[in-house]
Design a protein around this motif. Structure first.
Motif, PDB file in Angstrom:
ATOM      1  N   GLU A 143      17.332   0.149  34.720  1.00 11.26           N
ATOM      2  CA  GLU A 143      16.942   1.095  33.813  1.00 11.26           C
ATOM      3  C   GLU A 143      15.830   2.284  34.461  1.00 11.26           C
ATOM      4  OE1 GLU A 143      17.368  -0.350  29.021  1.00 11.26           O
ATOM      5  OE2 GLU A 143      15.607  -1.244  30.566  1.00 11.26           O
ATOM      6  N   ARG A 144      15.006   1.400  35.096  1.00  7.72           N
ATOM      7  CA  ARG A 144      13.953   1.879  35.873  1.00  7.72           C
ATOM      8  C   ARG A 144      14.372   3.168  36.815  1.00  7.72           C
ATOM      9  NH1 ARG A 144      11.783   1.592  40.651  1.00  7.72           N
ATOM     10  NH2 ARG A 144      12.959  -0.246  41.052  1.00  7.72           N
ATOM     11  N   VAL A 154      17.107   4.722  36.700  1.00  9.30           N
ATOM     12  CA  VAL A 154      17.666   5.771  36.118  1.00  9.30           C
ATOM     13  C   VAL A 154      16.694   6.670  35.415  1.00  9.30           C
ATOM     14  CG1 VAL A 154      19.069   6.225  33.798  1.00  9.30           C
ATOM     15  CG2 VAL A 154      19.911   4.716  35.404  1.00  9.30           C
ATOM     16  N   LEU A 155      15.437   6.099  35.085  1.00 11.79           N
ATOM     17  CA  LEU A 155      14.377   7.119  34.416  1.00 11.79           C
ATOM     18  C   LEU A 155      13.909   7.713  35.750  1.00 11.79           C
ATOM     19  CD1 LEU A 155      12.977   4.326  31.959  1.00 11.79           C
ATOM     20  CD2 LEU A 155      14.522   6.262  31.441  1.00 11.79           C
ATOM     21  N   GLU A 156      13.665   7.251  36.810  1.00  9.00           N
ATOM     22  CA  GLU A 156      13.300   7.840  37.986  1.00  9.00           C
ATOM     23  C   GLU A 156      14.160   9.016  38.409  1.00  9.00           C
ATOM     24  OE1 GLU A 156      12.921   5.053  40.977  1.00  9.00           O
ATOM     25  OE2 GLU A 156      11.058   3.994  40.066  1.00  9.00           O
ATOM     26  N   GLN A 157      15.498   8.935  38.230  1.00  6.84           N
ATOM     27  CA  GLN A 157      16.407  10.174  38.369  1.00  6.84           C
ATOM     28  C   GLN A 157      16.658  11.099  37.476  1.00  6.84           C
ATOM     29  OE1 GLN A 157      20.121   8.980  39.873  1.00  6.84           O
ATOM     30  NE2 GLN A 157      19.366   7.653  41.674  1.00  6.84           N
ATOM     31  N   CYS A 158      16.498  10.601  36.113  1.00  3.04           N
ATOM     32  CA  CYS A 158      16.643  11.378  35.013  1.00  3.04           C
ATOM     33  C   CYS A 158      15.333  11.603  34.290  1.00  3.04           C
ATOM     34  CB  CYS A 158      17.665  10.872  34.122  1.00  3.04           C
ATOM     35  SG  CYS A 158      19.281  10.584  34.736  1.00  3.04           S
ATOM     36  N   ASP A 159      14.358  12.291  34.715  1.00  2.00           N
ATOM     37  CA  ASP A 159      12.966  12.505  34.314  1.00  2.00           C
ATOM     38  C   ASP A 159      12.941  13.098  32.849  1.00  2.00           C
ATOM     39  OD1 ASP A 159      13.636  14.957  34.969  1.00  2.00           O
ATOM     40  OD2 ASP A 159      11.734  15.445  36.053  1.00  2.00           O
ATOM     41  N   ALA A 160      14.027  13.719  32.339  1.00  2.00           N
ATOM     42  CA  ALA A 160      14.026  14.233  30.768  1.00  2.00           C
ATOM     43  C   ALA A 160      14.338  12.944  29.848  1.00  2.00           C
ATOM     44  CB  ALA A 160      15.089  15.227  30.972  1.00  2.00           C
ATOM     45  N   THR A 192      13.376   9.355  28.138  1.00  2.00           N
ATOM     46  CA  THR A 192      12.312   8.193  27.983  1.00  2.00           C
ATOM     47  C   THR A 192      13.069   7.030  27.922  1.00  2.00           C
ATOM     48  OG1 THR A 192      12.281   8.251  25.567  1.00  2.00           O
ATOM     49  CG2 THR A 192      10.695   9.697  26.685  1.00  2.00           C
ATOM     50  N   LEU A 193      12.231   5.721  28.264  1.00  2.00           N
ATOM     51  CA  LEU A 193      12.825   4.424  27.987  1.00  2.00           C
ATOM     52  C   LEU A 193      13.446   4.175  26.667  1.00  2.00           C
ATOM     53  CD1 LEU A 193      13.724   1.767  29.336  1.00  2.00           C
ATOM     54  CD2 LEU A 193      11.259   0.881  28.755  1.00  2.00           C
ATOM     55  N   GLU A 223      23.063  -9.162  36.031  1.00  2.00           N
ATOM     56  CA  GLU A 223      22.512 -10.492  35.959  1.00  2.00           C
ATOM     57  C   GLU A 223      20.961 -10.238  35.582  1.00  2.00           C
ATOM     58  OE1 GLU A 223      22.601 -12.692  39.662  1.00  2.00           O
ATOM     59  OE2 GLU A 223      24.753 -12.651  39.503  1.00  2.00           O
ATOM     60  N   SER A 224      20.427  -9.071  36.011  1.00  2.00           N
ATOM     61  CA  SER A 224      19.025  -8.559  35.717  1.00  2.00           C
ATOM     62  C   SER A 224      18.859  -7.781  34.668  1.00  2.00           C
ATOM     63  CB  SER A 224      18.224  -8.484  36.832  1.00  2.00           C
ATOM     64  OG  SER A 224      19.025  -7.013  37.631  1.00  2.00           O
ATOM     65  N   GLY A 225      19.842  -7.463  33.763  1.00  2.00           N
ATOM     66  CA  GLY A 225      19.892  -6.595  32.814  1.00  2.00           C
ATOM     67  C   GLY A 225      21.018  -5.384  33.043  1.00  2.00           C
ATOM     68  N   LEU A 226      20.808  -4.368  32.219  1.00  2.00           N
ATOM     69  CA  LEU A 226      21.613  -3.375  32.278  1.00  2.00           C
ATOM     70  C   LEU A 226      21.945  -2.656  33.701  1.00  2.00           C
ATOM     71  CD1 LEU A 226      20.786  -1.500  28.929  1.00  2.00           C
ATOM     72  CD2 LEU A 226      22.676  -2.961  29.369  1.00  2.00           C
ATOM     73  N   SER A 227      23.116  -2.090  34.033  1.00  2.00           N
ATOM     74  CA  SER A 227      23.397  -1.489  35.306  1.00  2.00           C
ATOM     75  C   SER A 227      24.264  -0.446  34.982  1.00  2.00           C
ATOM     76  CB  SER A 227      24.184  -2.807  36.163  1.00  2.00           C
ATOM     77  OG  SER A 227      24.591  -2.354  37.376  1.00  2.00           O
ATOM     78  N   PHE A 228      23.507   0.720  35.375  1.00  2.00           N
ATOM     79  CA  PHE A 228      24.058   1.864  35.404  1.00  2.00           C
ATOM     80  C   PHE A 228      24.847   2.653  36.595  1.00  2.00           C
ATOM     81  CE2 PHE A 228      20.452   1.396  32.542  1.00  2.00           C
ATOM     82  CZ  PHE A 228      21.095   1.869  31.428  1.00  2.00           C
ATOM     83  N   ASP A 229      26.165   2.972  36.538  1.00  2.00           N
ATOM     84  CA  ASP A 229      26.670   3.437  37.828  1.00  2.00           C
ATOM     85  C   ASP A 229      26.614   5.021  37.867  1.00  2.00           C
ATOM     86  OD1 ASP A 229      28.621   4.704  35.892  1.00  2.00           O
ATOM     87  OD2 ASP A 229      30.090   2.944  36.257  1.00  2.00           O
TER      88      ASP A 229
END
Length: 112
Positions: A5-6, A8-14, A16-17, A35-41
């Motif tokens: 998630e973090r 993704v938020l760095e890449q997509c600044d538009a 919010t969490l 294993e450590s939460g959501l995983s975005f491709d």
């Protein structure tokens, strides 16, 4: 490439969490569960950017976003199916391809 998630938020600044989690909850974005939460491709990130553009640049409201996403998913699904059919047809003997072509054109001609 899998992103948290973090990341993704760095890449997509538009986005919010809170928005990102709401979009996942609503099913607009369907990341894998790592294993450590959501995983975005990469596809998830592209879809997040699309949702951002729809909402911000095109002023699409939250009721219309899932409709647009569903229509796009259907379109991409049909394109995949057509590619599969085209590939299968290209492997057929020339005679079979010509028969299919004649059948298609005669069918189209009957509709007009």
């Amino acid at each position: 490439m899998k992103l948290s998630e973090r990341q993704v938020l760095e890449q997509c600044d538009a986005v919010t969490l809170k928005q990102l989690r709401q979009w996942v909850h609503s099913g607009w974005i369907v990341p894998a569960q790592g294993e450590s939460g959501l995983s975005f491709d990469d596809v998830d990130v592209a879809r997040i950017r699309l949702v951002c553009e729809l909402r911000r640049d095109m002023n699409v409201n939250d009721d219309a976003v899932p409709i647009i996403l569903t229509l796009l998913d259907q379109l991409y699904g049909l394109r995949r199916e057509l590619r599969t059919i085209a590939t299968a047809l290209s492997k057929q003997p020339d005679e079979v391809r010509q028969q299919l072509k004649q059948s298609l054109f005669s069918h189209i001609g009957q509709q007009h």
